[in-house]
Design an enzyme around this catalytic site. Structure first.
Site, mmCIF file in Angstrom:
data_model
loop_
_atom_site.group_PDB
_atom_site.id
_atom_site.type_symbol
_atom_site.label_atom_id
_atom_site.label_comp_id
_atom_site.label_asym_id
_atom_site.label_seq_id
_atom_site.Cartn_x
_atom_site.Cartn_y
_atom_site.Cartn_z
ATOM 1 N N ASP A 93 25.850 25.696 46.463
ATOM 2 C CA ASP A 93 25.867 24.964 47.978
ATOM 3 C C ASP A 93 25.586 25.881 48.952
ATOM 4 O O ASP A 93 26.316 26.634 49.285
ATOM 5 C CB ASP A 93 27.184 24.240 48.057
ATOM 6 C CG ASP A 93 27.292 23.070 48.884
ATOM 7 O OD1 ASP A 93 26.177 22.709 49.353
ATOM 8 O OD2 ASP A 93 28.456 22.823 49.351
ATOM 9 N N HIS A 189 29.595 17.501 58.121
ATOM 10 C CA HIS A 189 30.516 18.308 57.389
ATOM 11 C C HIS A 189 31.880 18.145 57.909
ATOM 12 O O HIS A 189 32.227 17.863 59.113
ATOM 13 C CB HIS A 189 30.327 19.668 57.220
ATOM 14 C CG HIS A 189 28.821 19.928 56.167
ATOM 15 N ND1 HIS A 189 27.932 20.528 56.862
ATOM 16 C CD2 HIS A 189 28.722 19.804 55.072
ATOM 17 C CE1 HIS A 189 26.841 20.613 55.967
ATOM 18 N NE2 HIS A 189 27.412 20.472 54.930
ATOM 19 N N SER A 228 31.281 12.721 52.524
ATOM 20 C CA SER A 228 32.507 12.061 52.437
ATOM 21 C C SER A 228 32.855 10.853 53.144
ATOM 22 O O SER A 228 32.271 10.757 54.131
ATOM 23 C CB SER A 228 33.701 13.216 52.381
ATOM 24 O OG SER A 228 33.797 14.072 51.729
ATOM 25 N N ASN A 268 26.402 14.723 48.369
ATOM 26 C CA ASN A 268 27.677 15.718 48.527
ATOM 27 C C ASN A 268 28.945 15.460 49.044
ATOM 28 O O ASN A 268 29.087 15.003 49.956
ATOM 29 C CB ASN A 268 27.086 17.214 49.304
ATOM 30 C CG ASN A 268 25.968 17.895 48.833
ATOM 31 O OD1 ASN A 268 25.682 17.567 47.941
ATOM 32 N ND2 ASN A 268 25.701 19.022 49.453
HETATM 33 P P1 13P Z 1 31.756 16.662 53.381
HETATM 34 O O1 13P Z 1 32.370 17.742 54.123
HETATM 35 O O2 13P Z 1 31.294 15.423 53.820
HETATM 36 O O3 13P Z 1 32.530 16.413 52.005
HETATM 37 O O4 13P Z 1 30.326 17.391 52.789
HETATM 38 C C1 13P Z 1 30.253 18.401 51.891
HETATM 39 C C2 13P Z 1 28.988 19.032 51.638
HETATM 40 O O5 13P Z 1 27.842 18.545 52.307
HETATM 41 C C3 13P Z 1 28.877 19.934 50.966
HETATM 42 O O6 13P Z 1 27.679 20.803 50.882
HETATM 43 O O1 G3H Z 2 29.360 22.204 53.046
HETATM 44 C C1 G3H Z 2 30.253 22.894 52.576
HETATM 45 C C2 G3H Z 2 31.070 22.778 51.588
HETATM 46 O O2 G3H Z 2 31.922 21.561 52.152
HETATM 47 C C3 G3H Z 2 31.860 24.012 51.376
HETATM 48 O O3 G3H Z 2 32.519 24.403 52.186
HETATM 49 O O4 G3H Z 2 32.214 26.749 52.605
HETATM 50 O O5 G3H Z 2 34.201 25.897 52.834
HETATM 51 O O6 G3H Z 2 33.763 26.161 50.768
HETATM 52 P P1 G3H Z 2 33.120 25.869 52.160
HETATM 53 ZN ZN ZN Z 3 26.716 20.659 52.784
#
Ligand code: 13P
Ligand code: G3H
Ligand code: ZN
Length: 323
Positions: A93, A189, A228, A268
């Site tokens: 990701d 995000h 989310s 996601n």
């Molecule tokens: P959320 O923060 O909305 O769960 O999105 C997660 C995401 O895009 C991970 O790449």
């Molecule tokens: O979009 C990113 C994901 O929510 C991952 O987040 O870099 O804190 O693991 P992180």
């Molecule tokens: Zn993302």
């Protein structure tokens, strides 16, 4: 090099083709630890849903990249033992460099995202194309991104969003050879996606941009990040048990369901999982201040996350029953 096929994983190509035809989206859940992985796997076995296991750069560092490879392999063995043939892709990701993508591919990832969205357009094209050339030699699929989402995580940060310009998508897909494209249509995000004053309605995602993108690249798999729904029940639980998350709000589930019926093939979800875990752990700590066995708080958190995943697969993504 450990190829993903040795681990029993699949890339996203066939998954997305089926999802496009069946008008649903594949859930992409982030994980950092054993309990999250168990909840995702068991939730997808129970709901008979294909799944993308997502690992961010920060998660890879947190969990240890060697352990992670064996965790993915272990998850595949767990699935085999269940007798329910859940297809699983292991996906990087928000990969931010060619080197990171190569390292993931060499340690068993079946899919990578190269997020060049913060770069100027030509640099994004050049970087994405370079990753695609390496990945495709190993039959690994690649997700690119056009447009910028707002929000903050450990490794991903942008103050403001820029919607994807539909004029760019055809050229980007043609020049880079990517297998799927993340676009920006108003998601973001984290757990604070919109600032809404009392009495104001929830904003709507820019479905007009999504439709225009679909018109420019018909049948091409689209990805929604920052998707989310920030379930109120868990935000309330966090606040009730000592947390401070007033004003946390996400994407309404009906809008996600609508997106899943379109060319959006991957949705996601990370923050929702974090909220569930935090809510349950806070509740257990408040109700059992003498407890100190991690199984007694991580266990219930895992159980609740599994239930959330089953429900999302059935009611939001539409992926349940599609293995
Ligand atoms: P959320 O923060 O909305 O769960 O999105 C997660 C995401 O895009 C991970 O790449
Ligand atoms: O979009 C990113 C994901 O929510 C991952 O987040 O870099 O804190 O693991 P992180
Ligand atoms: Zn993302």
């Amino acid at each position: 090099m450990t190829g993903y096929k040795q681990l029993g994983l699949v890339n996203t190509r066939a998954m997305f083709k089926k999802a496009m035809a069946g008008k649903y989206a594949i859930p992409a859940y982030n994980f950092n630890n054993m309990e999250q992985l168990q909840a995702i796997i068991q939730g997808c076995i129970n709901s008979r849903s294909p799944v993308i296991l997502q690992v961010s750069k920060g998660a890879r560092k947190y969990a240890n990249q060697i352990l992670l490879q064996y965790m993915a392999q272990g998850a595949m063995e767990m699935i085999k033992a269940s007798g329910v043939p859940v297809p699983v892709a292991l996906h990087l990701d928000h990969g931010d460099s060619y080197e990171l993508c190569v390292s993931c591919i060499e340690s068993g990832f079946s899919s990578v995202m190269i997020d060049g969205s913060a770069h100027p357009y030509e640099k994004n094209v050049e970087l994405t194309k370079k990753v695609v050339e390496f990945a495709h030699r190993h039959d690994v699929t690649v997700e690119g991104e056009l447009g910028v989402l707002a929000g903050m995580e450990d490794e991903v940060h942008a103050e403001t969003s820029h919607y994807t310009n539909p004029d760019d998508v055809e050229d980007f897909v043609k020049k880079t050879g990517v297998d799927s494209l993340a676009i920006s249509i108003g998601t973001s995000h984290g757990a604070f996606k919109f600032k809404i004053k009392p009495g104001e309605p929830m904003p709507t995602l820019r479905f007009d941009i999504l439709e225009e993108v679909e018109r420019r690249i018909p049948g091409f798999p689209i990805v929604l990040h920052g998707a989310s729904s920030v379930v109120k029940e868990y935000v309330d639980m966090i606040n009730r048990y000592g947390g401070k998350m007033e004003g946390a709000v996400g994407i309404p589930e009906e809008q996600l369901r609508k997106a899943a019926r379109s060319a959006v093939c991957k949705i996601n979800i990370d923050s929702d999982g974090r909220l569930v875990i935090t809510a349950i752990i806070r509740k257990v700590f408040a109700e059992d201040p003498k407890g100190f066995d991690p199984r007694n708080y991580l266990g219930p958190a895992r159980e609740e996350l599994m239930k959330l995943i089953e429900r999302k697969n059935k009611d939001v993504l539409g992926s349940a029953g599609n293995i």
